[in-house]
Design an enzyme around this catalytic site. Structure first.
Site, PDB file in Angstrom:
ATOM      1  N   TYR A   1      44.614  36.446  28.546  1.00  0.00           N
ATOM      2  CA  TYR A   1      45.472  36.244  29.713  1.00  0.00           C
ATOM      3  C   TYR A   1      46.642  35.385  29.247  1.00  0.00           C
ATOM      4  O   TYR A   1      46.446  34.249  28.812  1.00  0.00           O
ATOM      5  CB  TYR A   1      44.717  35.559  30.848  1.00  0.00           C
ATOM      6  CG  TYR A   1      43.743  36.464  31.562  1.00  0.00           C
ATOM      7  CD1 TYR A   1      44.113  37.122  32.728  1.00  0.00           C
ATOM      8  CD2 TYR A   1      42.459  36.678  31.069  1.00  0.00           C
ATOM      9  CE1 TYR A   1      43.228  37.969  33.395  1.00  0.00           C
ATOM     10  CE2 TYR A   1      41.571  37.516  31.719  1.00  0.00           C
ATOM     11  CZ  TYR A   1      41.962  38.155  32.875  1.00  0.00           C
ATOM     12  OH  TYR A   1      41.089  38.995  33.532  1.00  0.00           O
TER      13      TYR A   1
ATOM     14  N   HIS B   1      46.782  45.576  30.688  1.00  0.00           N
ATOM     15  CA  HIS B   1      45.777  45.991  31.665  1.00  0.00           C
ATOM     16  C   HIS B   1      46.209  45.685  33.092  1.00  0.00           C
ATOM     17  O   HIS B   1      46.133  46.540  33.970  1.00  0.00           O
ATOM     18  CB  HIS B   1      44.457  45.295  31.361  1.00  0.00           C
ATOM     19  CG  HIS B   1      43.307  45.799  32.172  1.00  0.00           C
ATOM     20  ND1 HIS B   1      42.937  45.242  33.369  1.00  0.00           N
ATOM     21  CD2 HIS B   1      42.443  46.818  31.957  1.00  0.00           C
ATOM     22  CE1 HIS B   1      41.888  45.886  33.849  1.00  0.00           C
ATOM     23  NE2 HIS B   1      41.565  46.841  33.012  1.00  0.00           N
ATOM     24  N   HIS B   2      46.643  44.461  33.363  1.00  0.00           N
ATOM     25  CA  HIS B   2      47.221  44.157  34.676  1.00  0.00           C
ATOM     26  C   HIS B   2      48.121  42.932  34.567  1.00  0.00           C
ATOM     27  O   HIS B   2      48.063  42.169  33.598  1.00  0.00           O
ATOM     28  CB  HIS B   2      46.148  43.983  35.761  1.00  0.00           C
ATOM     29  CG  HIS B   2      45.287  42.763  35.649  1.00  0.00           C
ATOM     30  ND1 HIS B   2      44.004  42.792  35.164  1.00  0.00           N
ATOM     31  CD2 HIS B   2      45.518  41.470  35.975  1.00  0.00           C
ATOM     32  CE1 HIS B   2      43.480  41.585  35.189  1.00  0.00           C
ATOM     33  NE2 HIS B   2      44.380  40.753  35.686  1.00  0.00           N
TER      34      HIS B   2
ATOM     35  N   HIS C   1      47.446  40.352  31.555  1.00  0.00           N
ATOM     36  CA  HIS C   1      46.115  40.534  30.967  1.00  0.00           C
ATOM     37  C   HIS C   1      46.223  41.618  29.896  1.00  0.00           C
ATOM     38  O   HIS C   1      46.513  42.778  30.192  1.00  0.00           O
ATOM     39  CB  HIS C   1      45.111  40.955  32.046  1.00  0.00           C
ATOM     40  CG  HIS C   1      43.766  41.334  31.500  1.00  0.00           C
ATOM     41  ND1 HIS C   1      42.871  42.111  32.202  1.00  0.00           N
ATOM     42  CD2 HIS C   1      43.156  41.049  30.319  1.00  0.00           C
ATOM     43  CE1 HIS C   1      41.785  42.293  31.487  1.00  0.00           C
ATOM     44  NE2 HIS C   1      41.938  41.668  30.336  1.00  0.00           N
TER      45      HIS C   1
ATOM     46  N   HIS D   1      39.043  40.005  45.654  1.00  0.00           N
ATOM     47  CA  HIS D   1      38.861  39.108  44.511  1.00  0.00           C
ATOM     48  C   HIS D   1      37.481  38.466  44.512  1.00  0.00           C
ATOM     49  O   HIS D   1      37.059  37.867  45.504  1.00  0.00           O
ATOM     50  CB  HIS D   1      39.930  38.005  44.531  1.00  0.00           C
ATOM     51  CG  HIS D   1      39.786  37.014  43.425  1.00  0.00           C
ATOM     52  ND1 HIS D   1      40.166  37.284  42.125  1.00  0.00           N
ATOM     53  CD2 HIS D   1      39.298  35.753  43.414  1.00  0.00           C
ATOM     54  CE1 HIS D   1      39.929  36.228  41.359  1.00  0.00           C
ATOM     55  NE2 HIS D   1      39.393  35.286  42.117  1.00  0.00           N
TER      56      HIS D   1
ATOM     57  N   HIS E   1      34.683  36.672  41.171  1.00  0.00           N
ATOM     58  CA  HIS E   1      34.580  36.394  39.746  1.00  0.00           C
ATOM     59  C   HIS E   1      33.604  37.397  39.115  1.00  0.00           C
ATOM     60  O   HIS E   1      33.489  38.523  39.594  1.00  0.00           O
ATOM     61  CB  HIS E   1      34.190  34.944  39.523  1.00  0.00           C
ATOM     62  CG  HIS E   1      35.336  33.989  39.752  1.00  0.00           C
ATOM     63  ND1 HIS E   1      35.197  32.619  39.773  1.00  0.00           N
ATOM     64  CD2 HIS E   1      36.661  34.222  39.980  1.00  0.00           C
ATOM     65  CE1 HIS E   1      36.375  32.044  39.990  1.00  0.00           C
ATOM     66  NE2 HIS E   1      37.275  33.000  40.130  1.00  0.00           N
TER      67      HIS E   1
END
Length: 610
Positions: free
Chosen positions: A223, A255-256, A326, A405, A407
């Site tokens: 990240y 990826h994002h 990411h 969202h 984890h």
């Protein structure tokens, strides 16, 4: 790959029929279902090396997805499909393979050992196989639902795509076991909403937020954080659209991405460009959490409704922005440079409404916990009628997008709207949610929420690999349950979340101490995580905790953007009474089921003459 050698007349007939069928279906699919600029408007690389590329188109009229799979360097065959979490066992697949003389295509499935079997009901239909200068292109389609127990139900939310490469010819499909193949997975939202693109203003400006010349680390996951700032004197504007900018050649690595605005109470933020988990990252960057834009692989441009825009700049707004990228680099490629980012489109002509972002779900607190060794444990957070009655305007608010969202243990997230004790509609749902694939998604239908309504957000977790309870909190090994809903008009309500009353949780610890003769300390100096760590997770302790979360009063956070709660009593609030729940709709089966077959389809591969 060797191909079969039918007569010229047979080959011409097969090819002509396939093309004709494909064109008829595709034209019908495009009517009111996909943007007109391309018959396959959505495209992603499947593997990190770029050898496989998938494009697709969605027809909500026919409830069918059309796929185009490009195989750049075909060896002996390829398999592609979908599974619950991206595993190659118990997957729904198409397989193209050769026995050395002829090529075959089949709708197949894999068992729990990874063994491949031909499906007795062929719901994937091959429309065309063609060699092109780029490689072999397969065109095929499949209904969303087939009512075949061996098939994956394609629905809103995340879809885990799987693939495998066949290196050697095989006499039989059943000779394939996925454990011996080069395989991988990719996550994507297949069912993109069929909404029209809003008109854009004439005075449109753009701003590129990108990290300059990043050397992508040679590790699987990175990240990357980068701080930038708006120009001096940048006045209040509305963001009306944004789109990704991915450096050419890095499409399989990026990826994002997300753009966050920093907190306005700080006059300055230090410059930084580096891994987000770096010890050199300034602590103040943790105050850059207000989402302005979010993109994930497979997503296209994001448009705000014509009547609303997301405000940024001007008085009371921070000039500082944080870009987070990411990088997913499973091949650990070294030396690759990247300057990807997000391009914002904004206007000085403010629209009628400011768009807002509201947090729904659970408060970040350890009193909400998931026992270890649970495969599907659900926690629920509430935005109560008392809060919406106080904080929402009489004309209500209109939710048009959502970002879910959790984890690492999150597996499913859903938010439901209830009115007068009855569940009315699903706001957003992801039954195959992955914490590794998070994006802002437009809703297929705008959801209106009025004063007195209740918003119920439930998250389902899998803690099968954990030995201790997983408590709520900010840490990556702790858990969250959040739905960031995007709506208009903006209100003062920024956070509407709940958690079980802490006093009732202490009663739980007292109870299991008495029942089990355990020593879970309930003294004030011991933290809730320490108390949960002391629990012996037998069936009684699990069942009582689940029951507690289902009936105990809650502490409500009905908060303004200043983090101050709206005036009122918010502790020891009763759970909203829901007298009628929505039933999950049964999957729709196609009018005519797939073709019954006892063998695979012989494939005629045509040549692209240009």
């Amino acid at each position: 790959m060797q191909v079969p050698s039918p007569t010229v007349r047979e080959a011409a007939s097969m090819y002509g029929t396939a093309v004709a069928i494909f064109l008829v279906i595709l034209v019908a699919a495009l009517q009111g279902s996909a943007p007109a600029e391309s018959p396959f408007p959505y495209r992603i690389p499947l593997d990190p090396g770029g050898a496989l590329e998938l494009s697709w188109n969605v027809s909500y009229v026919q409830e069918t997805v059309h796929f185009q799979l490009l195989v750049r360097e075909l060896k002996a065959g390829v398999l592609f499909g979908m599974s619950d979490r991206g595993e190659l066992e118990n997957a729904d697949l198409i397989v193209l393979w050769t026995d050395g003389d002829s090529a075959y295509f089949g709708d197949a499935w894999s068992d729990q050992k990874g063994q491949i079997h031909l499906d007795s009901q062929q719901d994937y239909q091959l429309l065309q196989a063609q060699r092109t200068p780029e490689g072999l292109v397969l065109l095929f389609k499949r209904p969303f639902g087939t009512c075949d127990p061996k098939d994956y139900l394609i629905e809103d939310g995340t879809v885990h795509l799987v693939y495998g490469i066949l290196d050697e010819p095989l006499r039989l499909l059943e000779a394939i076991n996925t454990s011996s193949l080069k395989t991988g997975l990719q996550r994507v939202q297949l069912l993109k909403p069929d909404i029209s693109v809003p008109a854009l203003p004439s005075d449109l400006h753009t701003m590129e937020i990108r990290a300059p010349d990043v050397l992508i680390p040679g590790q699987e996951t990175t990240y990357w954080c980068y701080i930038t700032e708006l120009p001096d004197g940048f006045s209040r504007h509305h963001i009306v659209m944004y789109e990704p900018m991915v450096t050419e050649g890095n499409e399989a690595l990026v990826h994002h991405m997300e753009v966050f605005q920093c907190a306005a109470e700080f006059e300055s933020f230090p410059q930084f460009s580096g891994p987000c988990d770096s010890k050199m990252k300034p602590d103040r960057l943790n105050y850059c959490r207000h989402v302005l834009a979010a993109w994930a692989l497979g997503a296209k441009a994001f448009y705000y409704p014509e009547e609303a825009g997301l405000a940024f700049g001007g008085p009371g707004s921070s000039r500082f922005l944080r870009l987070e990228v990411h990088y997913h680099n499973p091949l650990r490629i070294q030396g690759r440079r990247d300057s990807s980012g997000i391009r914002l489109y904004y206007t000085a002509k403010l629209r009628r409404y400011d768009a807002g972002i509201m947090e729904l779900g659970l408060v970040y607190t350890p009193v909400m916990a998931i026992p270890p060794q649970e495969s599907a444990y659900t926690l629920t957070g509430y935005c109560t009628d008392k809060c919406t009655q106080l904080a929402l305007p009489p004309s209500g608010i209109h939710i048009f997008a959502s970002q879910l969202h959790t984890h690492l243990t999150g597996r499913k997230v859903v938010t439901v709207l209830a009115r007068d004790g009855r569940e009315q509609e699903v706001v957003s749902r992801d039954s195959h949610y992955s914490p590794h694939f998070q994006e802002i998604r437009m809703l297929r239908k705008v959801v209106s929420v009025y004063p007195g309504d209740v918003l119920i957000t439930s998250c389902t977790y899998n803690t099968g690999d954990r030995k201790l309870a997983t408590v709520g909190g900010f840490g990556i090994l702790e858990e969250m349950c959040v739905n960031y809903v995007h709506y208009y008009p903006q209100t003062q309500l920024e956070l509407c979340k709940s958690a079980v009353d802490p006093g009732f949780l202490q009663k739980y610890f007292h109870l299991i101490n008495r029942f089990n003769n355990e020593e879970v300390c309930t003294c004030p100096q011991v933290s809730v995580p320490e108390q949960f760590a002391s629990v012996t997770w037998n069936s009684f302790n699990r069942d009582v905790l689940k029951a507690l979360y289902g009936f105990a009063p809650i502490a409500m956070h009905c908060n303004k953007s200043s983090a101050v709660r709206f005036q009122g009593e918010w502790n020891l609030q009763p759970l909203p009474e829901i007298i009628s729940k929505l039933e999950e709709a049964a999957p729709q089966c196609p009018g005519s089921p797939g073709q019954r077959t006892v063998g695979p389809t012989l494939v005629s591969i045509s040549e692209d003459r240009g």
